[in-house]
Design a protein around this motif. Structure first.
Motif, PDB file in Angstrom:
ATOM      1  N   LEU A 142       0.824  -1.214   0.000  1.00 10.36           N
ATOM      2  CA  LEU A 142       0.000   0.000   0.000  1.00 10.36           C
ATOM      3  C   LEU A 142       0.854   1.258   0.000  1.00 10.36           C
ATOM      4  O   LEU A 142       0.513   2.261  -0.633  1.00 10.36           O
ATOM      5  N   GLY A 143       1.965   1.207   0.727  1.00 13.21           N
ATOM      6  CA  GLY A 143       2.873   2.351   0.752  1.00 13.21           C
ATOM      7  C   GLY A 143       3.453   2.654  -0.614  1.00 13.21           C
ATOM      8  O   GLY A 143       3.538   3.818  -1.029  1.00 13.21           O
ATOM      9  N   ILE A 144       3.833   1.606  -1.339  1.00  7.79           N
ATOM     10  CA  ILE A 144       4.383   1.786  -2.691  1.00  7.79           C
ATOM     11  C   ILE A 144       3.328   2.382  -3.618  1.00  7.79           C
ATOM     12  O   ILE A 144       3.597   3.296  -4.394  1.00  7.79           O
ATOM     13  N   ILE A 145       2.088   1.844  -3.525  1.00  5.18           N
ATOM     14  CA  ILE A 145       1.003   2.372  -4.346  1.00  5.18           C
ATOM     15  C   ILE A 145       0.763   3.851  -4.038  1.00  5.18           C
ATOM     16  O   ILE A 145       0.556   4.674  -4.934  1.00  5.18           O
ATOM     17  N   GLY A 146       0.810   4.209  -2.761  1.00 10.86           N
ATOM     18  CA  GLY A 146       0.608   5.595  -2.369  1.00 10.86           C
ATOM     19  C   GLY A 146       1.674   6.515  -2.909  1.00 10.86           C
ATOM     20  O   GLY A 146       1.386   7.637  -3.352  1.00 10.86           O
ATOM     21  N   ILE A 147       2.918   6.048  -2.886  1.00 12.13           N
ATOM     22  CA  ILE A 147       4.020   6.864  -3.403  1.00 12.13           C
ATOM     23  C   ILE A 147       3.869   7.093  -4.901  1.00 12.13           C
ATOM     24  O   ILE A 147       4.030   8.209  -5.399  1.00 12.13           O
ATOM     25  N   LEU A 174       3.154  10.703  -6.914  1.00 12.91           N
ATOM     26  CA  LEU A 174       4.046  11.209  -7.947  1.00 12.91           C
ATOM     27  C   LEU A 174       3.316  11.456  -9.267  1.00 12.91           C
ATOM     28  O   LEU A 174       3.685  12.366 -10.012  1.00 12.91           O
ATOM     29  N   THR A 175       2.305  10.653  -9.559  1.00 13.52           N
ATOM     30  CA  THR A 175       1.658  10.734 -10.872  1.00 13.52           C
ATOM     31  C   THR A 175       0.358  11.540 -10.876  1.00 13.52           C
ATOM     32  O   THR A 175       0.019  12.147 -11.896  1.00 13.52           O
ATOM     33  N   MET A 176      -0.378  11.586  -9.774  1.00  8.27           N
ATOM     34  CA  MET A 176      -1.675  12.253  -9.762  1.00  8.27           C
ATOM     35  C   MET A 176      -1.605  13.740 -10.102  1.00  8.27           C
ATOM     36  O   MET A 176      -2.440  14.231 -10.870  1.00  8.27           O
ATOM     37  N   PRO A 177      -0.649  14.514  -9.556  1.00  7.10           N
ATOM     38  CA  PRO A 177      -0.598  15.934  -9.929  1.00  7.10           C
ATOM     39  C   PRO A 177      -0.455  16.147 -11.426  1.00  7.10           C
ATOM     40  O   PRO A 177      -1.086  17.042 -11.998  1.00  7.10           O
ATOM     41  N   THR A 178       0.356  15.324 -12.079  1.00  4.18           N
ATOM     42  CA  THR A 178       0.530  15.446 -13.526  1.00  4.18           C
ATOM     43  C   THR A 178      -0.748  15.106 -14.262  1.00  4.18           C
ATOM     44  O   THR A 178      -1.148  15.802 -15.211  1.00  4.18           O
ATOM     45  N   LEU A 179      -1.423  14.037 -13.835  1.00  7.10           N
ATOM     46  CA  LEU A 179      -2.674  13.644 -14.479  1.00  7.10           C
ATOM     47  C   LEU A 179      -3.745  14.710 -14.306  1.00  7.10           C
ATOM     48  O   LEU A 179      -4.487  15.027 -15.243  1.00  7.10           O
ATOM     49  N   ILE A 180      -3.836  15.271 -13.097  1.00  8.09           N
ATOM     50  CA  ILE A 180      -4.814  16.334 -12.837  1.00  8.09           C
ATOM     51  C   ILE A 180      -4.512  17.554 -13.685  1.00  8.09           C
ATOM     52  O   ILE A 180      -5.414  18.173 -14.270  1.00  8.09           O
ATOM     53  N   LYS A 181      -3.233  17.932 -13.770  1.00 11.82           N
ATOM     54  CA  LYS A 181      -2.819  19.081 -14.578  1.00 11.82           C
ATOM     55  C   LYS A 181      -3.189  18.884 -16.043  1.00 11.82           C
ATOM     56  O   LYS A 181      -3.760  19.780 -16.675  1.00 11.82           O
ATOM     57  N   LYS A 182      -2.893  17.715 -16.588  1.00 12.28           N
ATOM     58  CA  LYS A 182      -3.203  17.441 -17.992  1.00 12.28           C
ATOM     59  C   LYS A 182      -4.707  17.487 -18.241  1.00 12.28           C
ATOM     60  O   LYS A 182      -5.161  17.997 -19.275  1.00 12.28           O
TER      61      LYS A 182
END
Length: 265
Positions: free
Chosen positions: A51-56, A60-68
């Motif tokens: 779960l920790g790895i998934i969270g990391i 890392l990726t969600m801000p970029t996806l939201i921005k796009k």
């Protein structure tokens, strides 16, 4: 032969679960195997690590996806409203003649803005309602809410200080419905506000100033991409205040209705 009552199993299918021997136990004398079914399970530590790895990865990726996603939504809305205005102006030209033949008036007043807008633009768009501010000058005190809720305000621009008639009619998209003046500090001409201009020289475009502090209509040619980005007053870059980035709409259009990596998001 064989014993009485014995039924041989040869050739018959008999379902027998094969035991899995997981441990050996001592029962006083000798050793005995303890058959059980095999089970696979994760420890709590393993689950927490996963779960920790998934969270990391998500962080890392969600801000970029939201921005796009936000950029796609903005470009889609901008392109749609540009098309609405373009079609309205085509209808108006068909009925009223080229921009150069329109009655531009001589005054930079709200009354002249209202007269011009009500004759040459407002009748040709689907609208929710009109907007009217309390000011008396020609800057953003009059406008229209388009069918999708976008506020478009108007102004007349030109060399008013030298007594010349208005040279252009500006239409300012406001996706935040902010009705303050176009230079108000909370406006953002790279994300929420975009300027288009009808010029008396038969031209319609996004605001686009290049070198020499002239718009492209005055220069007779479109600015380069570098000029749109690096104009010292109206450039579309992070060093220019957000309420002065007038060239950003032209840059998005020049880039094929895309927001590229060097855009000041």
């Amino acid at each position: 032969g064989g014993a009485r009552g014995f039924i041989p199993l040869k050739g018959r299918k008999v379902g027998v679960e094969t035991p899995t021997y997981k441990c050996i136990t001592s029962e006083g004398v000798g050793w005995a195997f303890s058959p059980t079914k095999s089970k696979i399970a994760f420890t709590i530590a393993e689950v927490l690590i996963t779960l920790g790895i998934i969270g990391i990865v998500a962080a890392l990726t969600m801000p970029t996806l939201i921005k796009k996603h936000q950029q796609r939504v903005l470009v889609t809305r901008l392109q749609k409203n540009y098309s609405i205005v373009s079609q309205a102006l085509m209808l108006s030209v068909a009925e009223n003649g080229d921009f150069s033949e329109w009655e531009w008036g001589t005054e930079y007043t709200n009354e002249n803005v209202k007269r011009f807008a009500n004759k040459y633009f407002v009748p040709y768009v689907k609208k929710l309602k009109m907007y009217e501010g309390s000011g008396t000058n020609s800057y953003h005190n009059y406008g229209v809410y388009l069918a999708d809720g976008t506020l478009v305000t108007f102004d007349l621009d030109g060399a008013s200080a030298s007594g010349q008639s208005p040279a252009s009619f500006s239409l300012i998209f406001d996706f935040s419905n902010d009705t303050e003046g176009h230079n108000s500090r909370w406006k953002d001409y790279s994300r929420k506000n975009f300027v288009m201009r009808i010029h008396s020289r038969k031209k319609f475009s996004f605001f686009a100033w290049g070198n020499g502090n002239q718009d492209w209509i005055s220069k007779g040619q479109l600015p380069s991409r570098d000029e749109l980005i690096n104009h010292p007053q109206y450039g579309c870059n992070a060093n220019i205040p957000k309420n002065k980035r007038y060239n950003c709409g032209a840059l998005i259009q020049m880039d094929g209705w895309q927001i590229k990596d060097d855009y000041p998001w």
